[in-house]
Design a protein around this motif. Structure first.
Motif, PDB file in Angstrom:
ATOM      1  N   ILE A 201       4.369   2.913  -8.351  1.00  0.00           N
ATOM      2  CA  ILE A 201       3.931   4.144  -7.705  1.00  0.00           C
ATOM      3  C   ILE A 201       3.864   5.299  -8.705  1.00  0.00           C
ATOM      4  O   ILE A 201       2.876   6.045  -8.766  1.00  0.00           O
ATOM      5  N   GLU A 202       4.914   5.422  -9.507  1.00  0.00           N
ATOM      6  CA  GLU A 202       4.948   6.535 -10.461  1.00  0.00           C
ATOM      7  C   GLU A 202       3.864   6.405 -11.520  1.00  0.00           C
ATOM      8  O   GLU A 202       3.293   7.412 -11.965  1.00  0.00           O
ATOM      9  N   ALA A 203       3.536   5.179 -11.903  1.00  0.00           N
ATOM     10  CA  ALA A 203       2.459   4.976 -12.872  1.00  0.00           C
ATOM     11  C   ALA A 203       1.127   5.402 -12.278  1.00  0.00           C
ATOM     12  O   ALA A 203       0.310   6.057 -12.944  1.00  0.00           O
ATOM     13  N   ALA A 204       0.880   5.040 -11.014  1.00  0.00           N
ATOM     14  CA  ALA A 204      -0.374   5.414 -10.356  1.00  0.00           C
ATOM     15  C   ALA A 204      -0.465   6.930 -10.195  1.00  0.00           C
ATOM     16  O   ALA A 204      -1.519   7.536 -10.434  1.00  0.00           O
ATOM     17  N   GLU A 205       0.630   7.554  -9.795  1.00  0.00           N
ATOM     18  CA  GLU A 205       0.613   8.999  -9.567  1.00  0.00           C
ATOM     19  C   GLU A 205       0.483   9.769 -10.873  1.00  0.00           C
ATOM     20  O   GLU A 205      -0.219  10.789 -10.941  1.00  0.00           O
ATOM     21  N   ALA A 206       1.147   9.305 -11.925  1.00  0.00           N
ATOM     22  CA  ALA A 206       1.026   9.963 -13.230  1.00  0.00           C
ATOM     23  C   ALA A 206      -0.402   9.858 -13.759  1.00  0.00           C
ATOM     24  O   ALA A 206      -0.899  10.774 -14.421  1.00  0.00           O
ATOM     25  N   PHE A 207      -1.057   8.761 -13.454  1.00  0.00           N
ATOM     26  CA  PHE A 207      -2.450   8.566 -13.851  1.00  0.00           C
ATOM     27  C   PHE A 207      -3.373   9.535 -13.127  1.00  0.00           C
ATOM     28  O   PHE A 207      -4.384   9.978 -13.668  1.00  0.00           O
ATOM     29  N   GLY A 208      -3.017   9.877 -11.874  1.00  0.00           N
ATOM     30  CA  GLY A 208      -3.851  10.775 -11.082  1.00  0.00           C
ATOM     31  C   GLY A 208      -4.734  10.076 -10.081  1.00  0.00           C
ATOM     32  O   GLY A 208      -5.755  10.629  -9.665  1.00  0.00           O
ATOM     33  N   SER A 209      -4.366   8.867  -9.674  1.00  0.00           N
ATOM     34  CA  SER A 209      -5.184   8.113  -8.727  1.00  0.00           C
ATOM     35  C   SER A 209      -5.170   8.766  -7.353  1.00  0.00           C
ATOM     36  O   SER A 209      -4.306   9.593  -7.039  1.00  0.00           O
ATOM     37  N   ASP A 210      -6.134   8.371  -6.535  1.00  0.00           N
ATOM     38  CA  ASP A 210      -6.185   8.862  -5.162  1.00  0.00           C
ATOM     39  C   ASP A 210      -5.192   8.080  -4.306  1.00  0.00           C
ATOM     40  O   ASP A 210      -5.555   7.285  -3.450  1.00  0.00           O
ATOM     41  N   GLY A 211      -3.921   8.285  -4.574  1.00  0.00           N
ATOM     42  CA  GLY A 211      -2.895   7.577  -3.832  1.00  0.00           C
ATOM     43  C   GLY A 211      -2.741   6.139  -4.279  1.00  0.00           C
ATOM     44  O   GLY A 211      -3.121   5.758  -5.391  1.00  0.00           O
ATOM     45  N   TRP A 212      -2.216   5.308  -3.384  1.00  0.00           N
ATOM     46  CA  TRP A 212      -1.932   3.905  -3.682  1.00  0.00           C
ATOM     47  C   TRP A 212      -1.710   3.172  -2.372  1.00  0.00           C
ATOM     48  O   TRP A 212      -1.564   3.787  -1.315  1.00  0.00           O
ATOM     49  N   MET A 213      -1.703   1.832  -2.447  1.00  0.00           N
ATOM     50  CA  MET A 213      -1.514   0.994  -1.256  1.00  0.00           C
ATOM     51  C   MET A 213      -0.536  -0.126  -1.587  1.00  0.00           C
ATOM     52  O   MET A 213      -0.626  -0.728  -2.660  1.00  0.00           O
ATOM     53  N   LEU A 214       0.382  -0.386  -0.681  1.00  0.00           N
ATOM     54  CA  LEU A 214       1.350  -1.466  -0.863  1.00  0.00           C
ATOM     55  C   LEU A 214       0.888  -2.696  -0.101  1.00  0.00           C
ATOM     56  O   LEU A 214       0.517  -2.616   1.068  1.00  0.00           O
ATOM     57  N   TRP A 215       0.947  -3.846  -0.795  1.00  0.00           N
ATOM     58  CA  TRP A 215       0.530  -5.107  -0.182  1.00  0.00           C
ATOM     59  C   TRP A 215       1.726  -6.025  -0.006  1.00  0.00           C
ATOM     60  O   TRP A 215       2.455  -6.329  -0.950  1.00  0.00           O
ATOM     61  N   ASN A 216       1.919  -6.455   1.225  1.00  0.00           N
ATOM     62  CA  ASN A 216       2.847  -7.530   1.534  1.00  0.00           C
ATOM     63  C   ASN A 216       2.163  -8.380   2.602  1.00  0.00           C
ATOM     64  O   ASN A 216       1.909  -7.885   3.701  1.00  0.00           O
ATOM     65  N   PRO A 217       1.802  -9.641   2.289  1.00  0.00           N
ATOM     66  CA  PRO A 217       1.024 -10.444   3.238  1.00  0.00           C
ATOM     67  C   PRO A 217       1.755 -10.700   4.550  1.00  0.00           C
ATOM     68  O   PRO A 217       1.102 -10.954   5.570  1.00  0.00           O
ATOM     69  N   ARG A 218       3.089 -10.609   4.526  1.00  0.00           N
ATOM     70  CA  ARG A 218       3.876 -10.814   5.756  1.00  0.00           C
ATOM     71  C   ARG A 218       4.077  -9.509   6.513  1.00  0.00           C
ATOM     72  O   ARG A 218       4.694  -9.484   7.569  1.00  0.00           O
ATOM     73  N   ASN A 219       3.562  -8.418   5.958  1.00  0.00           N
ATOM     74  CA  ASN A 219       3.733  -7.091   6.571  1.00  0.00           C
ATOM     75  C   ASN A 219       5.201  -6.706   6.705  1.00  0.00           C
ATOM     76  O   ASN A 219       5.595  -5.987   7.629  1.00  0.00           O
ATOM     77  N   ALA A 220       6.014  -7.193   5.772  1.00  0.00           N
ATOM     78  CA  ALA A 220       7.457  -6.930   5.787  1.00  0.00           C
ATOM     79  C   ALA A 220       7.760  -5.819   4.789  1.00  0.00           C
ATOM     80  O   ALA A 220       7.858  -6.056   3.583  1.00  0.00           O
ATOM     81  N   TYR A 221       7.902  -4.590   5.284  1.00  0.00           N
ATOM     82  CA  TYR A 221       8.119  -3.436   4.432  1.00  0.00           C
ATOM     83  C   TYR A 221       9.450  -2.762   4.772  1.00  0.00           C
ATOM     84  O   TYR A 221       9.954  -2.875   5.889  1.00  0.00           O
TER      85      TYR A 221
END
Length: 420
Positions: A389-409
């Motif tokens: 997350i911190e790498a994506a935010e430091a880069f300046g991306s338009d947010g991020w998305m978390l993937w878990n195929p079991r939808n277990a977060y």
């Protein structure tokens, strides 16, 4: 000057005045927070889309009672009035960075999984959901008006009884909604219409490692069906349409309706996105696509039709799957990607910007929130999720998305709402 000449001049002058009065001048599309103009913002009026200039200004044809706008890094919005929109209208866009969880065909319909995700949205920095509208197995979770959906067997199981109401409820809660539309991996359609299926070298319907069949991207009927589903999702009110499995299957010796050269593959995938952008334009919806992480590194099409420089022409957002477990061959300087999840995200995104010249805001990566399967089976816990997350935010991306195929977060790696 004779009478006829005077008449022509008067007519032309009146025509110019009428033409000017029959236009809507959008003084500017601006940032709602600080009033700065948004260069290149896309404005839709009466089904026509125009890009604002460097000062956020443009002129659109009238009359129009509905004018909408969007730009990467902002929420889409619209201006509506019973009478034509006035000249010198200003449209204000609110900055926004989606931070999303993925819910599958079953996850969005399962009350416990859905409420668990919504609780995390209420208590952490999360603010968005990626929802299967057409999932990995070709199924659509709600009653679709697309005829081929029922004919193909995509409607045998319905997990969401009232999608319009659910969308309205989620929007009322401030949730940004992304419709995930799996394109060319579609087992029920391939079985129902074997003439549209990808074949192996023996002439049998090809099935992948999961035992699922694919439909041929070269077939116009196939592309039309996927776009019909995407357009329906836009009408339902999703904020963004995100295409996944937008590629050719990665197996040798397969048989398609056309010769699968790199040129043909790239032209087909890019052509699909071009048509998607055209068909979705009237809905003022963002268009995105999921791509292999290695596509950010490979100069060719990775043998699947995904060549970075061609894809970005038609997308608002590029969503590379930067799961460290997917980088089984490593990246330059890093042979064990799961040991450096943040570096995988940072370097891959940096490489994408270097190649395309696009601003970081045009990228929103998928991040790994599941156990490693390719190296040492390590659990991706709080530190590893946070590093991505911190790498994506430091880069300046338009947010991020978390993937878990079991939808277990869980809350692991996520900031609490009060920490933002």
């Amino acid at each position: 000057m004779n009478t006829a000449s005077r008449f022509v001049l008067i007519f032309l002058a009146l025509f110019r005045v009428s033409a000017l009065e029959a236009s809507i001048e959008i003084v500017s599309v601006v940032n709602a927070v600080d009033g700065r103009p948004i260069a290149g913002a896309l404005v839709t009026a009466e089904g026509r889309v125009e890009a604002a200039d460097g000062q956020g200004r443009l002129t659109l044809p009238a009359p129009a009672t509905w004018v909408a706008a969007r730009a990467p890094g902002y929420l889409r919005t619209h201006v509506q009035d019973a009478s034509p929109i006035a000249r010198n209208e200003t449209i204000r866009l609110t900055p926004f960075r989606p931070k999303a969880l993925y819910l599958s065909f079953y996850g969005i319909g399962d009350k416990a999984l859905r409420e668990s995700a919504l609780k995390l949205i209420a208590t952490t920095e999360l603010n968005a959901l990626v929802i299967d509208v057409k999932g990995d197995r070709g199924r659509i979770p709600y009653r679709s008006a697309v005829a081929l959906a029922a004919d193909s067997g995509a409607q045998k199981v319905i997990t969401v009884r009232d999608m319009p109401t659910l969308i309205a409820q989620l929007h009322a809660g401030g949730v940004y909604l992304i419709a995930r539309v799996v394109a060319f991996k579609d087992d029920p359609l391939a079985r129902t219409h074997p003439e549209w299926a990808v074949r192996d070298r023996n002439g049998q319907i090809y099935v992948d490692r999961e035992g699922l069949a694919w439909i041929d991207p070269f077939r116009g009927e196939v592309r039309d069906y996927v776009l019909d589903v995407a357009e329906e999702a836009a009408r339902l009110g999703f904020d963004e349409i995100q295409f996944d499995y937008l590629r050719f299957p990665d197996a040798p010796g397969l048989v398609f309706a056309e010769l699968p050269t790199q040129t043909n593959r790239v032209a087909t995938i890019s052509g699909f996105l071009s048509e998607a952008r055209r068909r979705l334009a009237p809905y003022n919806v963002f268009v995105a696509a999921d791509i292999f992480g290695y596509v950010l590194w490979n100069r060719d099409d990775t043998a699947i039709g995904q060549r970075l420089e061609d894809l970005v022409k038609y997308l608002d957002y590029v969503s590379p799957m930067l799961y460290p477990s997917n980088f089984q061959f490593g990246i330059p300087g890093y042979r064990n990607p799961v040991a450096v999840p943040g570096e995988i995200v940072r370097l891959s995104l940096r490489n994408a910007v270097k190649r395309t010249g696009l601003p970081p805001i045009r990228f929103r990566p998928w991040l790994q929130a599941f156990r490693d399967y390719a190296f040492d089976r390590r659990l991706f816990g709080a530190d590893m999720i946070r590093a991505q997350i911190e790498a994506a935010e430091a880069f300046g991306s338009d947010g991020w998305m978390l993937w878990n195929p079991r939808n277990a977060y869980g809350e692991a790696g996520l900031r609490a709402k009060t920490q933002q």
